[in-house]
Design a protein around this motif. Structure first.
Motif, short mmCIF file in Angstrom:
data_model
loop_
_atom_site.label_atom_id
_atom_site.label_comp_id
_atom_site.label_asym_id
_atom_site.label_seq_id
_atom_site.Cartn_x
_atom_site.Cartn_y
_atom_site.Cartn_z
N ARG A 19 36.39 53.22 -6.56
CA ARG A 19 36.36 52.24 -7.64
C ARG A 19 34.93 51.78 -7.92
O ARG A 19 34.51 51.67 -9.08
CB ARG A 19 37.25 51.05 -7.27
CG ARG A 19 37.45 50.06 -8.40
CD ARG A 19 38.33 48.91 -8.00
NE ARG A 19 38.08 48.40 -6.66
CZ ARG A 19 37.05 47.62 -6.31
NH1 ARG A 19 36.16 47.28 -7.22
NH2 ARG A 19 36.91 47.19 -5.07
N ARG A 20 34.15 51.57 -6.86
CA ARG A 20 32.74 51.17 -7.05
C ARG A 20 31.94 52.27 -7.74
O ARG A 20 31.08 51.98 -8.58
CB ARG A 20 32.10 50.80 -5.72
CG ARG A 20 32.53 49.43 -5.21
CD ARG A 20 31.70 48.96 -4.03
NE ARG A 20 31.81 49.83 -2.87
CZ ARG A 20 32.77 49.76 -1.95
NH1 ARG A 20 33.71 48.84 -2.06
NH2 ARG A 20 32.78 50.58 -0.92
N ARG A 26 28.92 56.36 -11.82
CA ARG A 26 28.62 57.62 -11.13
C ARG A 26 29.71 58.66 -11.33
O ARG A 26 29.45 59.86 -11.20
CB ARG A 26 28.37 57.36 -9.65
CG ARG A 26 27.07 56.60 -9.40
CD ARG A 26 26.69 56.58 -7.94
NE ARG A 26 27.60 55.79 -7.13
CZ ARG A 26 27.43 54.51 -6.81
NH1 ARG A 26 26.36 53.87 -7.25
NH2 ARG A 26 28.30 53.89 -6.06
N ILE A 27 30.93 58.19 -11.61
CA ILE A 27 32.02 59.10 -11.96
C ILE A 27 32.74 58.52 -13.17
O ILE A 27 32.70 57.31 -13.42
CB ILE A 27 33.03 59.32 -10.80
CG1 ILE A 27 33.65 58.00 -10.34
CG2 ILE A 27 32.37 60.05 -9.63
CD1 ILE A 27 34.73 58.14 -9.27
N ASP A 28 33.40 59.40 -13.95
CA ASP A 28 34.14 58.91 -15.10
C ASP A 28 35.61 58.67 -14.72
O ASP A 28 36.03 58.96 -13.60
CB ASP A 28 34.02 59.87 -16.29
CG ASP A 28 34.61 61.25 -16.02
OD1 ASP A 28 35.38 61.43 -15.05
OD2 ASP A 28 34.31 62.17 -16.80
N GLN A 29 36.37 58.12 -15.65
CA GLN A 29 37.76 57.76 -15.38
C GLN A 29 38.60 58.96 -14.96
O GLN A 29 39.40 58.87 -14.03
CB GLN A 29 38.39 57.10 -16.62
CG GLN A 29 39.81 56.61 -16.40
CD GLN A 29 39.90 55.46 -15.42
OE1 GLN A 29 39.03 54.60 -15.38
NE2 GLN A 29 40.95 55.44 -14.62
N GLU A 30 38.40 60.09 -15.61
CA GLU A 30 39.17 61.30 -15.28
C GLU A 30 38.88 61.74 -13.84
O GLU A 30 39.79 62.07 -13.08
CB GLU A 30 38.84 62.42 -16.25
CG GLU A 30 39.66 63.66 -16.04
CD GLU A 30 39.35 64.74 -17.06
OE1 GLU A 30 39.76 65.89 -16.81
OE2 GLU A 30 38.73 64.45 -18.10
N ARG A 31 37.60 61.75 -13.48
CA ARG A 31 37.22 62.15 -12.12
C ARG A 31 37.77 61.14 -11.10
O ARG A 31 38.25 61.52 -10.04
CB ARG A 31 35.69 62.23 -12.02
CG ARG A 31 35.19 62.67 -10.67
CD ARG A 31 35.38 64.14 -10.47
NE ARG A 31 34.78 64.55 -9.21
CZ ARG A 31 35.28 65.46 -8.41
NH1 ARG A 31 36.36 66.12 -8.77
NH2 ARG A 31 34.69 65.77 -7.29
N PHE A 32 37.69 59.85 -11.44
CA PHE A 32 38.23 58.82 -10.57
C PHE A 32 39.72 59.06 -10.30
O PHE A 32 40.16 59.01 -9.15
CB PHE A 32 38.03 57.43 -11.19
CG PHE A 32 38.77 56.35 -10.47
CD1 PHE A 32 38.28 55.81 -9.30
CD2 PHE A 32 39.98 55.88 -10.97
CE1 PHE A 32 38.98 54.82 -8.62
CE2 PHE A 32 40.68 54.89 -10.31
CZ PHE A 32 40.18 54.35 -9.14
#
Length: 59
Positions: A19-20, A26-32
């Motif tokens: 989440r951080r 550092r990452i987008d929503q899809e990667r998250f």
């Protein structure tokens, strides 16, 4: 031997880290979402391995 490992705490820490990373860009929503699902699957596999009682080998 005893273990002081808490799978729920581990999962919470790892999820918070993801989440951080999302919040920091550092990452987008899809990667998250992908990484969060992988993390959850690891968590389930971990519980499956930990679930059950310890049995002494027969002599």
């Amino acid at each position: 031997m005893t273990y002081n490992f808490d799978p729920d705490k581990w999962y919470d820490n790892e999820y918070d880290n993801l989440r951080r990373q999302l919040e920091a860009g550092r990452i987008d929503q899809e990667r998250f979402e992908h990484l969060a699902e992988e993390l959850y699957q690891r968590y389930l596999r971990m519980w499956k391995r930990l679930d059950g009682s310890y049995n002494l080998p027969e002599s």
